[in-house]
Design a protein around this motif. Structure first.
Motif, PDB file in Angstrom:
ATOM      1  N   CYS A  45       0.741  -1.490  -0.289  1.00 19.34           N
ATOM      2  CA  CYS A  45      -0.374   0.063   0.274  1.00 19.34           C
ATOM      3  C   CYS A  45       0.938   1.104   0.201  1.00 19.34           C
ATOM      4  O   CYS A  45       0.883   2.102  -0.791  1.00 19.34           O
ATOM      5  N   THR A  55      -1.591   4.091  -2.540  1.00 20.49           N
ATOM      6  CA  THR A  55      -2.743   3.119  -2.112  1.00 20.49           C
ATOM      7  C   THR A  55      -3.589   3.039  -1.187  1.00 20.49           C
ATOM      8  O   THR A  55      -2.741   2.935  -0.366  1.00 20.49           O
ATOM      9  N   ARG A  78      -5.974  -1.652   5.157  1.00 19.32           N
ATOM     10  CA  ARG A  78      -4.304  -1.201   5.404  1.00 19.32           C
ATOM     11  C   ARG A  78      -4.484  -0.202   7.026  1.00 19.32           C
ATOM     12  O   ARG A  78      -3.371  -0.940   7.545  1.00 19.32           O
TER      13      ARG A  78
END
Length: 177
Positions: free
Chosen positions: A148, A153, A159
């Protein structure tokens, strides 16, 4: 290295206590490496010179002076590095346990630890174990979170869940977050 071992991301705590442990351990392993190099004897301090040097350099690189909680740091850990750190740990435990084969190592460190770092062998081994608790942590969540971050992202809950899993693992290991 067997085919299942690979480089992997390791998240490093930014807390002052953990960084202090990493600094101390890195210095001590470096002292042993230097002493081993001076004697040019790969058996005097149980492990070869290169093992002490690899472990010392990698652990020294883990410490930070930026202790803000939002300071996220990732390192890529190579399998041979973790093997070297474990080998140094085992050697130090043997020295602390008065193993006859670890006599030179046991004689090398106590005065130095007391006079320059105000600690003893057991406390230094405890610090090394806290460092190892982080380096040995191999969670799929670390790969998810590293991906991530690398791809910039935000997977929202995925996350956050990955981050929380890492933080909870540190807490269970006694690492201040």
């Amino acid at each position: 290295m067997n085919s299942t071992e690979r480089d992997r991301p390791v998240f490093l705590p930014s807390g002052y206590g953990w960084s202090a442990d990493a600094r101390l351990v890195g210095r001590i392993l470096g002292v042993v490496g230097a002493a081993a190099g001076r004697h040019l004897d790969d058996t005097r301090f149980i492990e070869p010179i290169l093992t002490w040097q690899i472990a010392a350099e990698e652990i020294s690189d883990c410490a930070t002076a930026d202790n803000r909680p939002e300071n996220v740091r990732i390192m890529i850990l190579r399998p041979h590095v973790l093997t070297a750190v474990w080998a140094c740990h085992q050697a130090l435990v043997r020295a602390c346990g008065h193993d006859d084969d670890a006599e030179h190592l046991a004689d090398l460190l106590p005065d130095y630890l007391r006079d320059f770092h105000h600690t003893d062998m057991r406390s230094m081994i405890d610090a090394l174990e806290r460092v190892l608790a982080v380096l040995a942590l191999d969670l799929p969540a670390a790969r998810t979170l590293a991906t991530c971050i690398a791809l910039s992202t935000d997977l929202g809950n995925t996350r956050r869940a990955a981050r929380d899993e890492i933080l909870n693992a540190w807490r269970r290991a006694g690492i201040a977050v």
